[in-house]
Scaffold this motif. Structure first.
Motif, mmCIF file in Angstrom:
data_model
loop_
_atom_site.group_PDB
_atom_site.id
_atom_site.type_symbol
_atom_site.label_atom_id
_atom_site.label_comp_id
_atom_site.label_asym_id
_atom_site.label_seq_id
_atom_site.Cartn_x
_atom_site.Cartn_y
_atom_site.Cartn_z
ATOM 1 N N TYR A 36 5.365 -0.890 18.195
ATOM 2 C CA TYR A 36 5.737 -1.741 17.058
ATOM 3 C C TYR A 36 4.928 -3.023 17.136
ATOM 4 C CZ TYR A 36 8.465 -4.804 20.144
ATOM 5 O OH TYR A 36 8.844 -5.694 21.120
ATOM 6 N N THR A 37 4.637 -3.608 15.971
ATOM 7 C CA THR A 37 3.854 -4.832 15.905
ATOM 8 C C THR A 37 4.484 -5.765 14.878
ATOM 9 O OG1 THR A 37 1.857 -3.546 16.357
ATOM 10 C CG2 THR A 37 1.551 -5.794 15.539
ATOM 11 N N VAL A 38 4.767 -7.021 15.309
ATOM 12 C CA VAL A 38 5.303 -8.036 14.413
ATOM 13 C C VAL A 38 4.142 -8.820 13.825
ATOM 14 C CG1 VAL A 38 6.826 -10.032 14.202
ATOM 15 C CG2 VAL A 38 7.414 -8.180 15.774
ATOM 16 N N TYR A 39 4.169 -9.061 12.548
ATOM 17 C CA TYR A 39 3.056 -9.719 11.851
ATOM 18 C C TYR A 39 2.808 -11.118 12.396
ATOM 19 C CZ TYR A 39 0.414 -12.077 8.193
ATOM 20 O OH TYR A 39 -0.507 -12.816 7.516
ATOM 21 N N ALA A 40 1.508 -11.443 12.507
ATOM 22 C CA ALA A 40 1.057 -12.805 12.837
ATOM 23 C C ALA A 40 -0.088 -13.137 11.897
ATOM 24 C CB ALA A 40 0.621 -12.877 14.291
ATOM 25 N N PRO A 41 -0.316 -14.419 11.583
ATOM 26 C CA PRO A 41 -1.329 -14.790 10.562
ATOM 27 C C PRO A 41 -2.716 -14.232 10.836
ATOM 28 C CG PRO A 41 0.088 -16.656 11.057
ATOM 29 C CD PRO A 41 0.455 -15.590 12.043
ATOM 30 N N HIS A 42 -3.135 -14.119 12.126
ATOM 31 C CA HIS A 42 -4.497 -13.664 12.397
ATOM 32 C C HIS A 42 -4.714 -12.190 12.020
ATOM 33 C CE1 HIS A 42 -2.327 -12.338 16.016
ATOM 34 N NE2 HIS A 42 -3.245 -11.386 16.089
ATOM 35 N N MET A 43 -3.637 -11.461 11.793
ATOM 36 C CA MET A 43 -3.776 -10.045 11.456
ATOM 37 C C MET A 43 -4.257 -9.825 10.028
ATOM 38 S SD MET A 43 -0.330 -8.550 13.230
ATOM 39 C CE MET A 43 0.024 -8.829 14.981
ATOM 40 N N ARG A 76 2.208 -7.757 4.404
ATOM 41 C CA ARG A 76 2.040 -8.247 5.781
ATOM 42 C C ARG A 76 2.569 -7.244 6.806
ATOM 43 N NH1 ARG A 76 3.067 -14.485 3.851
ATOM 44 N NH2 ARG A 76 1.005 -14.607 2.860
ATOM 45 N N ALA A 77 3.585 -6.493 6.448
ATOM 46 C CA ALA A 77 4.019 -5.420 7.342
ATOM 47 C C ALA A 77 2.932 -4.357 7.451
ATOM 48 C CB ALA A 77 5.314 -4.806 6.830
ATOM 49 N N ASP A 78 2.200 -4.132 6.364
ATOM 50 C CA ASP A 78 1.100 -3.172 6.369
ATOM 51 C C ASP A 78 -0.027 -3.656 7.278
ATOM 52 O OD1 ASP A 78 0.198 -0.696 5.327
ATOM 53 O OD2 ASP A 78 -1.224 -1.771 4.064
ATOM 54 N N CYS A 79 -0.311 -4.958 7.240
ATOM 55 C CA CYS A 79 -1.325 -5.519 8.137
ATOM 56 C C CYS A 79 -0.920 -5.343 9.596
ATOM 57 C CB CYS A 79 -1.532 -7.008 7.829
ATOM 58 S SG CYS A 79 -2.308 -7.350 6.239
ATOM 59 N N ALA A 80 0.349 -5.610 9.895
ATOM 60 C CA ALA A 80 0.839 -5.449 11.265
ATOM 61 C C ALA A 80 0.767 -3.991 11.703
ATOM 62 C CB ALA A 80 2.276 -5.961 11.358
#
Length: 897
Positions: free
Chosen positions: A299-306, A283-287
């Motif tokens: 920087y980007t914090v993970y969210a489900p839509h990602m 999920r960090a990779d998706c973010a």
């Protein structure tokens, strides 16, 4: 009831036993079932730094528990109890001890359950100081966990540490992936050296941003990972992400370069985004990908839509082959182009002094300094001379005025300006002590950077970089690079000066040797090639000259002699003498071999005296058996025998297979940790290497320099494409010596059938004997001695061994050598114990019982026609009958005396 005489004899035997134990290099102890120590040898007292038993009693409290550091007691005693419960005859553990002076040492402890004279069960143990070997193993283990470029944890170590975290549900944790934006473009534009500098600086900044308890690592060419635990709230990860982006964005000014460096950060938070390393990484990779897609440098914090973008895209979309420098286990590379140039220029130089002058000029221009110079200390350590100098345009040379400078009179306390890293950095010399300041001001210096070089810990000289136009500040990267340049220059200079000094000594020695009446020559320790012949040797063997092989020229043989004083001198590590018969020249010689260093090479000096007439006279003298000996040559001692411990895959499977997906070094360390003997560990390790690299055969040849004279081969074969080495195969030893002089700096060498035509005859023979299409050799070294060889053979297809694999196997060979050294210490204790059991502790002669046994054995084996006993009683010094060994004659002669 025993008589008084029997009791006295028992007491004497006990005293003799205790005396021999006290003389052994290991420590022996005996303790009761309750843990009270009732015996500790002198070796134990020395290990704990105690002068007497009272001090030892006070230090340990009289119990075995007091001997072990408190932090290790539970583990160590638990291991001993469990092992002794399974097998009362064998146990081993390791623990730390605190000596009387406070020093902490590691101890290897092995013991068993024994019965004392009163029939009581107790524990008997042997303790050996294992500190150096333990430190070496820990160093190997730490290197296996680290990225060699940045010093951060590598991917495997990060994964292990993060997976070890258990409290995922009750604590807020965050996993962040940091990826450098457009790093491939940066590498292509500015070069890999600059790219490495960027990665190293980023690693330093990331470490400075986070706590020691946080995990910071490098997981790819331009990718870093951070794991934060025990956070206070869900907003903290975003705050840390902003700090990372800001810190890396400031690299432009720190690097003093026009290039802009930015990064993207992907963040996943536990327990909200997952409860394991794999979930958070995905999920960090998706973010991370989401942030790159929306402009990078954020920087980007993970969210489900990602999740719709999928994992792995961030890295795969950005990174291509060649975008970064991959980690390798080994020493950290120095990241400046100038250092690489300096080393290559010195290494390839024909005239070292001319090369140094050119290097000083290039360094001076590269760093824009006023003057670059080298000072070399005189042998007295008090005076120093300016031996090299380069001056920039408009700067006055000073070398002629800086000869025979005294550290005591001209610059008292000058050497104290160098710190523990050998660096003296002064941006403004006006701050210096008056006498030193005046010395530098006389040279118009305003700022100086001086980097020392050392020989065996003694300051030998320094390289200086002066600025005469203005005060100057040096960056940490510049100081590190120039300090390394100074060490390289110093190393080559020290070697050159030592070489010239040695050449003078060798020329004087040659003059002496030429005047000696005997045959004197020097051979290479590895190849037996002639390095020197004195005048008498040249006159006797007129066709011989330097470069030819002694066994060819003097013995008429095609391979090294079976009975060789040079080999024996190297095996014993000191001078040896022996009588040899030369059938080629039909003479006997009394030969002495002495290990020496000749013109910088390991060699053996041999001196031979003709004793043929004495041997002929001895041959015609009556033997003790009243028979005459023929006038032919006496038998020549045979070469040592070859003992193969085990062969085949079955032996490894008997001890259990070992599988690991980690580094080869980590697996090797684990194998030696869990196996209870060296031999078992080696067999399992060879099987692991064979399967790991898909090999046909893996063998380990140990060239035993012990008195037993037996060499050892361990091996594993796949039983499909390769055959085990035959028990009668003696070519391993020749192969061992052939390879010695051909290893690279790591101690490895690769032979391939594809290059067969380019090899010399001996290397072709190695390939043919092994039946290999390719083979990798790794040498084993212990205390500077070449003790063994690891061979990895492919018979079905040739294998191209890359640099990383060769480095891994060189480290495995180093680990095996370290373990063999520990085993050798234990063997020493056992061998000496076996010897002293049959020897009188006071006189050094055999005990009465041993004498009776040897005498009866010799009488039983004597020929019917004669007996050697009367000859001994008459003090005869002639040769003994074949039935009496030298040890038996010595024992009888000593007892009679």
């Amino acid at each position: 009831m025993k008589s008084v005489t029997e009791n006295e004899a028992d007491k004497l035997r006990r005293e003799e036993k205790e005396h021999f134990i006290e003389c052994l290099p290991a420590g022996f102890l005996r303790c009761t079932k309750a843990g009270a120590i009732d015996y500790a040898s002198q070796g134990i007292l020395a290990l704990y730094g105690c002068c007497g038993r009272e001090e030892f009693q006070e230090l340990c409290g009289g119990s075995i528990a007091g001997m072990v550091l408190a932090e290790d007691r539970r583990r160590a005693f638990g291991e001993l109890e469990e092992q002794l419960r399974r097998n009362p005859d064998s146990s081993k553990t390791e623990f730390r001890v605190r000596r009387r002076d406070g020093e902490i040492r590691w101890v290897d402890c092995r013991g068993r359950v024994v019965t004392d004279l009163n029939g009581n069960k107790c524990f008997g143990g042997v303790l050996i100081d294992d500190t150096e070997a333990k430190m070496a193993r820990q160093s190997y283990w730490e290197q296996a966990r680290r990225d060699s470029l940045t010093g951060l944890l590598n991917r495997t170590a990060c994964k292990t540490l993060i997976n070890a975290y258990q409290d995922w549900e009750n604590q807020i944790c965050a996993l962040m992936i940091v990826d450098i934006d457009n790093f491939k473009t940066l590498n292509d534009t500015w070069g890999h050296l600059f790219g490495d500098t960027v990665l190293t600086e980023i690693a330093r900044r990331l470490q400075a941003l986070f706590r020691r308890s946080d995990v910071v690592g490098r997981i790819g060419g331009d990718e870093f990972i951070i794991f934060l635990r025990d956070l206070n709230d869900l907003n903290q990860p975003a705050h840390h992400g902003q700090r990372i982006v800001q810190s890396i964005g400031e690299l432009r000014s720190a690097l003093k370069n026009a290039v802009e460096v930015t990064c993207s950060v992907g963040i996943a938070v536990s327990p909200r985004d997952g409860g394991s390393f794999e979930q958070l990484l995905e999920r960090a990779d998706c973010a991370l990908y989401w942030g790159k897609r929306n402009g990078k440098n954020r920087y980007t914090v993970y969210a489900p839509h990602m999740s719709v973008w999928g994992a792995g895209n961030a890295r795969d979309g950005e990174r291509e082959e060649g975008s970064g420098i991959e980690s390798e286990i080994g020493l950290r590379r120095v990241n400046t182009q100038i250092i690489q140039y300096v080393f290559r220029a010195l290494y390839d130089s024909v005239n070292l002094e001319e090369a140094i002058r050119l290097i000083l000029q290039i360094i001076g221009r590269q760093f824009g300094v006023s003057r670059v110079y080298i000072f070399e200390n005189q042998p007295d350590g008090i005076h120093t001379d300016n031996t090299f100098e380069w001056c920039n345009d408009g700067i006055r040379p000073e070398m002629d005025h800086l000869q025979n400078v005294s550290f005591e009179e001209d610059a008292p306390g000058y050497t104290q300006n160098f710190n523990e890293k050998g660096i003296f950095f002064c941006p403004d010399i006006s701050r210096l002590e008056e006498k030193v300041r005046l010395l530098l001001e006389s040279q118009h210096i305003k700022s100086t950077l001086q980097c020392a070089f050392y020989d065996s810990g003694i300051l030998t000289g320094f390289v200086g970089f002066d600025e005469c136009r203005r005060n100057r500040l040096w960056t940490g990267e510049q100081i590190e690079a120039l300090s390394f340049v100074a060490k390289i220059l110093g190393t080559f200079l020290i070697k050159e000066r030592a070489k010239k000094k040695m050449e003078g000594q060798v020329n004087g020695l040659k003059e002496v040797l030429d005047k000696l009446p005997g045959w004197v020559y020097v051979v290479d320790a590895d190849t037996y090639a002639l390095l020197y012949l004195n005048e008498k040797t040249k006159k006797t063997a007129t066709s011989s000259w330097v470069g030819k092989y002694c066994y060819c020229e003097f013995m008429g043989l095609g391979q090294p002699c079976q009975s060789c004083p040079a080999r024996e001198a190297l095996r014993h590590g000191g001078p040896v003498t022996m009588e040899i018969y030369n059938g080629f020249l039909n003479l006997w010689a009394d030969a002495a071999g002495i290990p020496v260093v000749w013109e910088g090479r390991r060699a053996v000096l041999l001196s031979l005296q003709d004793i043929t007439k004495y041997k002929r006279l001895q041959a015609y003298m009556p033997a003790l058996s009243s028979k005459s000996r023929s006038d032919g040559p006496l038998p020549v001692a045979q070469d040592e025998t070859m003992a193969i411990y085990a062969s085949g895959q079955e032996e490894a499977e008997r001890y259990g297979e070992f599988n690991s997906t980690g580094t080869v070094m980590a697996a090797a360390l684990e194998i030696f940790r869990i196996q209870d003997t060296f031999a078992k560990a080696v067999q399992v390790l060879l099987a692991f290497l064979g399967r790991r690299y898909g090999l046909s055969r893996v063998s380990l040849y140990m060239n035993n320099s012990r008195d037993s004279g037996k060499n050892t081969i361990y091996q594993w074969v796949d039983n499909q494409t390769a055959q085990p080495i035959s028990l009668s195969d003696s070519f391993r030893k020749e192969e061992f010596f052939i390879c010695h002089g051909l290893y690279d700096q790591r101690g490895t060498m690769v032979l391939s059938k594809d290059r067969y035509d380019s090899y010399k005859e001996n290397l072709r023979r190695v390939l043919e004997q092994s039946g290999a299409l390719s083979v990798l050799f790794a040498g084993l070294y212990s205390d500077g001695r070449y003790i063994g060889q690891l061979a990895l053979v492919n018979c079905s297809k040739a294998r191209a061994w890359d640099e990383k694999e060769r480095g891994e196997l060189a480290e495995v060979a180093g680990l095996i050598a370290s373990e063999a050294k520990t085993l050798e210490a234990l063997d020493d204790a056992n061998r000496r114990a076996e010897y002293y059991r049959d020897v009188d502790s006071l006189t050094g002669l055999f005990t009465y019982n041993m004498f009776k046994e040897l005498a009866q054995k010799a009488l039983d084996q004597a020929s019917p026609g004669g007996c050697w006993w009367p000859a001994i009683s008459r003090g005869s010094n002639t040769s003994t009958a074949p039935s009496a060994t030298p040890r038996e004659i010595i024992s009888c002669g000593c007892l009679q005396t």
